[in-house]
Scaffold this active site. Structure first.
Site, mmCIF file in Angstrom:
data_model
loop_
_atom_site.group_PDB
_atom_site.id
_atom_site.type_symbol
_atom_site.label_atom_id
_atom_site.label_comp_id
_atom_site.label_asym_id
_atom_site.label_seq_id
_atom_site.Cartn_x
_atom_site.Cartn_y
_atom_site.Cartn_z
ATOM 1 C CB SER A 77 -4.287 4.961 -8.569
ATOM 2 O OG SER A 77 -4.901 6.126 -9.056
ATOM 3 C CE1 TYR A 115 0.023 7.456 -6.659
ATOM 4 C CE2 TYR A 115 -1.542 7.907 -8.428
ATOM 5 C CZ TYR A 115 -1.254 7.340 -7.197
ATOM 6 O OH TYR A 115 -2.227 6.657 -6.515
ATOM 7 C CB THR A 143 -5.722 9.733 2.470
ATOM 8 O OG1 THR A 143 -5.251 10.256 1.229
ATOM 9 C CG2 THR A 143 -6.265 8.326 2.245
ATOM 10 C CB ALA A 158 4.998 6.317 -14.923
ATOM 11 C CG ASN A 212 -1.579 1.285 1.531
ATOM 12 O OD1 ASN A 212 -2.450 1.735 0.783
ATOM 13 N ND2 ASN A 212 -1.161 1.937 2.611
ATOM 14 C CG HIS A 213 5.084 1.033 0.153
ATOM 15 N ND1 HIS A 213 4.859 -0.332 0.156
ATOM 16 C CD2 HIS A 213 6.067 1.235 -0.764
ATOM 17 C CE1 HIS A 213 5.679 -0.920 -0.697
ATOM 18 N NE2 HIS A 213 6.420 0.024 -1.277
ATOM 19 C CB ILE A 214 2.586 5.954 -2.630
ATOM 20 C CG1 ILE A 214 1.814 6.814 -1.623
ATOM 21 C CG2 ILE A 214 1.675 4.952 -3.308
ATOM 22 C CD1 ILE A 214 0.749 7.679 -2.257
#
Length: 294
Positions: A170, A183, A220, A185, A119-121
């Site tokens: 997403s 993002y 968020t 990409a 889940n991390h970005i």
């Protein structure tokens, strides 16, 4: 337009039939009791909410994110909510050794793993692409390559448990959107890699499910701060989003589209039959006058 409608309406009917008449297995919180789950990006936002849901379902949790102080508070709350166990490993996915460290912690603690939730970005800007190739490279390392590395490290345990991989992506990884080039990409890369890997699992009869979560605009703190001034949509609640992600992983669904499954399918249909029209719809949803080049 007449020809377009002749093509589009039957496709729409097929999509709606698929989504409304192929009801998935019922979800029960009992399915998570005692399960061993890694959640990345768990110190805030959707990841934090997933941790709390899983805690209430009495799962064993290993949480990871960059900020240790925030992770400590999330772990404390998880234990109060009823988690079978909860612990954390703090660190940055920019460190190419960190994914293996996290998975090794799970192996040493539990001796196995049932679910890997990625889940991390990394931080990125919401603006016109500024030509910074180095930023794209860094974001690919965090948002994509670390997902691959964690999956590779965790796969032996997941094969043994016949577990699940949940990849949080997403709609920007399904269809291009303005002001998110780096993002977007990375999210397209996730779709390509994990969709290909799913084929290979089926061919090799590997009973590990892969669920790709295609998310829209969620409320968020990070998303609201980055894009609320420029997007006209109302964001969906992160608490419900987190629960739907967990459900989709447990039920071993191929994809989750949230907040709207039907809207997501319609967008993808339009992408195939009327891509220019879809692009114009997407652009019309942005307050371009509020975007200032940096």
């Amino acid at each position: 337009m007449g020809l377009l409608l002749k093509i589009f309406i039957p496709l729409l009917g097929l999509a709606l039939a698929f989504y409304f008449y192929s009801a998935p297995e019922d979800f029960s919180e009992e399915m998570l009791r005692g399960k061993r789950v890694i959640v990345t990006g768990a110190s805030s936002g959707i990841g934090e909410q997933m941790a709390y849901h899983l805690a209430r379902m009495e799962a064993h949790l290993l949480l990871t994110a960059r900020t240790e102080a925030k992770l400590q508070k999330v772990v404390e709350q998880c234990l109060k909510l009823g988690a079978a166990s909860a612990r954390y490993v703090s660190g940055s996915m920019e460190d190419t050794t960190f994914p293996e460290v996290v998975v090794k912690e799970a192996e040493n603690t539990w001796g196995g793993l049932d679910m890997l939730i990625l889940n991390h970005i990394g931080y990125t800007y919401f603006n016109y692409f500024n030509g910074d190739v180095g930023h794209v490279r860094k974001l690919l390392e965090i948002n994509f390559l670390s997902y691959v590395a964690m999956t590779t490290s965790a796969l032996p345990m997941l094969k043994e448990s016949e577990g699940s991989i949940v990849v949080v992506s997403s709609m920007a990884g399904k269809t291009g959107t303005p002001f998110t080039a780096p993002y977007s990409a990375t999210k397209f890369a996730l779709d390509g890699f994990f969709s290909s890997l799913r084929h290979e699992f089926i061919i090799d009869k590997v009973n590990v499910s892969i669920t790709l979560c295609v998310l829209g605009y969620i409320n968020t703190e990070n998303a609201m701060r980055a894009v609320s001034h420029a997007i006209q949509d109302t964001p969906a609640p992160k608490e419900e989003c987190a629960l739907e992600i967990i459900k989709s992983g447990v039920l071993r669904q191929r994809e989750l589209h949230y907040p709207s499954r039907v809207a997501g399918s319609l967008l993808l249909l339009l992408q195939g039959v009327a891509p220019d029209f879809l692009d114009s719809l997407i652009r019309s949803n942005y307050k371009v006058e509020n975007i200032r080049r940096t």
